[in-house]
Design an enzyme around this catalytic site. Sequence first.
Site, PDB file in Angstrom:
ATOM      1  N   GLU A 163      17.929  70.907  72.358  1.00 23.30           N
ATOM      2  CA  GLU A 163      17.076  71.925  71.947  1.00 23.30           C
ATOM      3  C   GLU A 163      15.745  71.132  71.795  1.00 23.30           C
ATOM      4  O   GLU A 163      14.420  71.792  72.451  1.00 23.30           O
ATOM      5  CB  GLU A 163      17.421  72.681  70.780  1.00 23.30           C
ATOM      6  CG  GLU A 163      18.653  73.140  70.863  1.00 23.30           C
ATOM      7  CD  GLU A 163      19.807  72.531  70.390  1.00 23.30           C
ATOM      8  OE1 GLU A 163      19.981  71.200  70.564  1.00 23.30           O
ATOM      9  OE2 GLU A 163      20.712  72.946  69.184  1.00 23.30           O
TER      10      GLU A 163
ATOM     11  N   CYS B 259      21.409  72.888  65.198  1.00 24.00           N
ATOM     12  CA  CYS B 259      21.478  72.261  63.590  1.00 24.00           C
ATOM     13  C   CYS B 259      20.386  72.506  62.654  1.00 24.00           C
ATOM     14  O   CYS B 259      19.440  73.190  63.359  1.00 24.00           O
ATOM     15  CB  CYS B 259      21.780  70.818  63.652  1.00 24.00           C
ATOM     16  SG  CYS B 259      20.202  69.956  64.435  1.00 24.00           S
TER      17      CYS B 259
END
Length: 374
Positions: free
Chosen positions: A59, A87
């Site tokens: 990401e 996360c």
Amino acid sequence: MSTPDGRDLEMMHVAMSEARAAMAAGEVPVGAVVVKNGLVIATGRNSPIDAHDPTAHAEIVALRAAAKVLGNYRLDGCEMFVTLEPCAMCSGAMLQARLKRVVFAATEPKTGAAGSVLNLFAEVRINHQTNVQGGVMAEESAALLQSFFGQKRFLHREEARLNHPLQDFALRTPDAAFNNLTDYPWQPHYISDLPALAGLRMHYLDEPGGQAALTEAKALTFLCLHDSPGWSYLYRKMIPVFLAAGHRVVAPDLIGFGKSDKPKKFNFHHVDFHRQTLLELVERLDLKNVVLVLQDSAGLLSLSLPMAAPQRYSGLLTLNTLPATIDKESAAYNAPFVDNGHRAALRAFSRIGYFLPEHGADTAAEAVRFFSAP
């Protein structure tokens, strides 16, 4: 959870391609893409290992690439598609980038910050709100992750099997002591990562049957367990017979015997310890249709094994023989015990045979009594 539309699936397929590329590079298979106005403007894949960068999650890599394309750290109107629930670090970065929407595939129950462990996107006190949808191609992503970590576990076991560092509380008989053994041509197998072993290296033979035509339903596994002071060499005459009939043979050396490591302490040896190592070995090797072959005093230790997993066992063969009288045989049986330090198990087993409670023999004997009773 809403049904994904064709466009979401298309974009997630692109992210999955990035995840596979990460896997091919030895990274955890996670991929991500950033989309604006229906077009992919940036991609990213996990690369913390290769980049030596703990922040190089798929990401983050994709966000950095998209910011360069747009010339702005704000990614207003952009969407991200990622193969695993982000996360806390990645979720925070997405909120900082002002993403319009995040779509992820599989959930991450240990670190997921989009609903599994916590949900940063639902925190109303944050001054930007990003829409989140999970479960798009979740099964495909989960399967890829399971494949990756399954291979990692296999490689870890193989590394442990090949290396087997010697524990400081044990001795290991030099390989030279086993040179020129008669009638013992089989390749050794070693294992040290069973929980009960505590890092000790255990030796075993594992030979497949010789008749390929024998069906799996009819094939047996002869689990040959030695007595004290024996080791797998004890079965050198019987193993070829079992193999010729098409059956598998597994013959371990108990810890303290044969080619297995030998703890220095006399009081290391307990019936429960040796029994547990055998139970774990049977599970690890997934032995089925087992015929338990026992020699002399091995009965106390081994007759209770089927009680832990009766579905694995189909027969019992108990033996008793006279002591070896041929010089070569005597030398072979003495080979593992090159000096007094290697003989702790012999001294311990001479007492275990008398059912001393402190060695765990009382519990094992009770189990044996129930198993062997008519």
